[in-house]
Design a protein around this motif. Structure first.
Motif, PDB file in Angstrom:
ATOM      1  N   ALA B 238       0.104  -1.620  -0.322  1.00 18.32           N
ATOM      2  CA  ALA B 238       0.574  -0.308   0.707  1.00 18.32           C
ATOM      3  C   ALA B 238       2.276  -0.011  -0.015  1.00 18.32           C
ATOM      4  N   LEU B 240       4.377  -1.519  -2.436  1.00 17.44           N
ATOM      5  CA  LEU B 240       4.011  -1.472  -4.005  1.00 17.44           C
ATOM      6  C   LEU B 240       4.276  -0.170  -3.546  1.00 17.44           C
ATOM      7  N   ASN B 241       2.966   0.716  -3.572  1.00 21.09           N
ATOM      8  CA  ASN B 241       2.463   1.937  -4.105  1.00 21.09           C
ATOM      9  C   ASN B 241       3.772   2.848  -3.348  1.00 21.09           C
ATOM     10  N   ARG B 242       4.103   2.583  -1.842  1.00 23.44           N
ATOM     11  CA  ARG B 242       5.130   3.670  -1.663  1.00 23.44           C
ATOM     12  C   ARG B 242       6.887   3.149  -1.973  1.00 23.44           C
ATOM     13  N   PHE B 244       6.989   2.636  -4.638  1.00 26.61           N
ATOM     14  CA  PHE B 244       6.742   3.181  -6.707  1.00 26.61           C
ATOM     15  C   PHE B 244       6.876   4.528  -6.780  1.00 26.61           C
TER      16      PHE B 244
END
Lengths: 225, 251
Positions: B238, B240-242, B244
């Motif tokens: 989560a 990493l998603n944030r 990116f």
């Protein structure tokens, strides 16, 4: 374009369209409940939505949401199959904490899509489409939603089919809602179990509201209660 | 109490990257339940050598669960059926007498088989080379007490840093995704002040490399976390998603 070229971008498109479709389901299920409380009230909603410009605009955006969600689902699945490699594991174990739904989102989506086509034929085609084109497709006035609901669910097979459909949708939502939040980055260690619980609660509320209608007709309340 | 068991091994044999592989079945008797899985594999290889057959090739190095070199997909699980351990920490007491044990290499398009059970995990090194480091820009040394780090962040960074890059996450994932590995490597640096500075650029570079190398798209099944020998949490994914998404939006 990073929403197509990067894996996280593609997943973001899946999650945003998914959340949008969940919001639609919430709206749709709340609207449906009215048919039990008051068929006249339900027909008033049908007449309000009908073929007005805002209903058509809403339907177009909604259709686009479905189409994007489905196209991306196939694209992602194809890429993931390639990434997995040509050789499959001879023995594939199961892991604790990995939900069945999370591993079967595409088959579940397929079941949902199949029933969706049937559902569109039974309602949308005879209601909004009929009103839009002026052609006569059903046995009632296009705005008489309650009559269409009563007609369809007087058939017990349809009640059963709708229940099967909703069970598949429930599984799809239990993974889809929390997964969408995880993908957008709205999650952390503390919120992970909470987000999963919220996902289960929302899925269950939506599905119970939808299921109330076929169940209501199945136990014979449609005519007498 | 020491005990000996007899096992049947179904091992994947493949002569080279381009050659078609197949399972071979071997019988191995008198395996001590106190021996580790790799010691059992050594015993098998000694038996094969004495029979003038070619020994099974497998990766291993430290044999104490910290280097991330051992792999093997044992009875349907990367690093075997026991939890939170690497293959070298797996013991034969986990298996029953007369049991058939299936041993396969990691299978992922990005991890091609080199020979038998050994796969090329160079893809993970390439992802690290793309941005999994801190550029040291030397200047005046700041006072350490001027940069407070919360206990929560320090612990999270340490948990992420426990990743040994073994590849079990991508091997377990039905989508062949390396997200747990990349998320751990991005998180361990993004949570601390030195790494924070380059956080956005790092997330973009490492994700781009991961996609380029042919890893799949994460669908949040959580199989990676369940199989991770270091129990790295998917909450890092989560993050990493944030990282990116925010980096891309601010471009």
């Amino acid at each position: 374009m990073w929403l197509i070229n990067s894996s996280i971008g593609r997943k973001l498109v899946m999650s945003i369209t998914g959340v949008f479709l969940v919001l639609f389901l919430l709206f749709h299920s709340i609207m449906n409940i009215v048919v039990i409380i008051s068929p006249e009230g339900y027909n008033a909603i049908c007449a309000t939505l009908g073929a007005n410009w805002y209903a058509i605009a809403g339907t177009s955006v909604l259709a686009a949401g479905f189409v994007i969600h489905i196209i991306y689902a196939f694209y992602l699945t194809y890429q993931n199959k390639v990434a997995r490699g040509a050789e499959a594991y001879a023995v594939a174990g199961t892991q604790e904490g990995v939900s069945w739904a999370s591993k079967n989102m595409v088959p579940l989506g397929g079941v949902i899509l199949g029933f969706l086509v049937l559902h569109m034929y039974n309602f949308w085609f005879k209601m909004q489409f009929a009103e839009l084109t002026g052609i006569h497709t059903g046995s009632f006035d296009p705005a008489n939603g309650a009559a269409f609901v009563t007609e369809l669910f007087s058939n017990k097979l349809y009640c059963a089919l709708y229940i099967v459909w909703l069970v598949a949708l429930w599984f799809h939502l239990t993974h889809g809602i929390w997964s969408a939040l995880q993908t957008t980055g709205l999650n952390n260690k503390v919120w992970l179990p909470r987000v999963k619980t919220i996902s289960n609660i929302i899925s269950t509320i939506v599905i119970l509201m939808f299921m109330a209608i076929p169940l209501y007709f199945l136990i014979g309340c449609g005519a007498s209660c | 109490m020491e005990k000996s068991i007899n096992v049947t091994l179904k091992v994947w044999r493949q002569a080279g990257p381009k050659v078609k592989g197949a399972f071979e079945t071997y019988k191995l008797n008198n395996v001590s339940t106190d021996s580790s899985f790799l010691e059992m594999m050594d015993q098998l290889n000694e038996q094969l050598i004495s029979e003038r057959k070619e020994p099974v090739v497998f990766d291993h190095d430290c044999r104490e669960g910290i280097c991330g070199m051992c792999s093997m997909f044992i009875n349907g699980h990367p690093h075997g059926p026991d939890g939170e351990i690497t293959t070298c920490q797996l013991h034969m007491r986990m298996f029953k007498d007369g049991e058939t044990i299936t041993v396969e290499p990691w299978r992922s398009a990005a991890f091609p088989v080199i020979k038998d059970l050994m796969v090329d995990r160079g893809a993970y090194d390439k992802i690290i080379q793309a941005g999994g480091y801190v550029n040291v820009n030397t200047g005046g040394v700041p006072d350490a007490n001027a940069i407070p780090i919360s206990k929560i962040d320090a612990d999270e960074a340490m948990d992420a840093a426990s990743c040994i890059g073994c590849g079990a996450c991508a091997a377990a994932c039905k989508n062949g995704s390396a997200m747990l590995f990349v998320a751990a490597k991005v998180s361990q640096l993004a949570l601390l002040p030195q790494g924070r500075v380059e956080g956005a650029a790092r997330a973009k570079a490492m994700v781009a490399k991961m996609d380029e190398l042919g890893f799949g798209n994460c669908t949040n099944t959580g199989a990676c976390e369940a199989e991770c020998p270091k129990n790295v949490s998917i909450s890092h994914i989560a993050r990493l998603n944030r990282e990116f998404i925010c980096a891309k939006l601010s471009d």
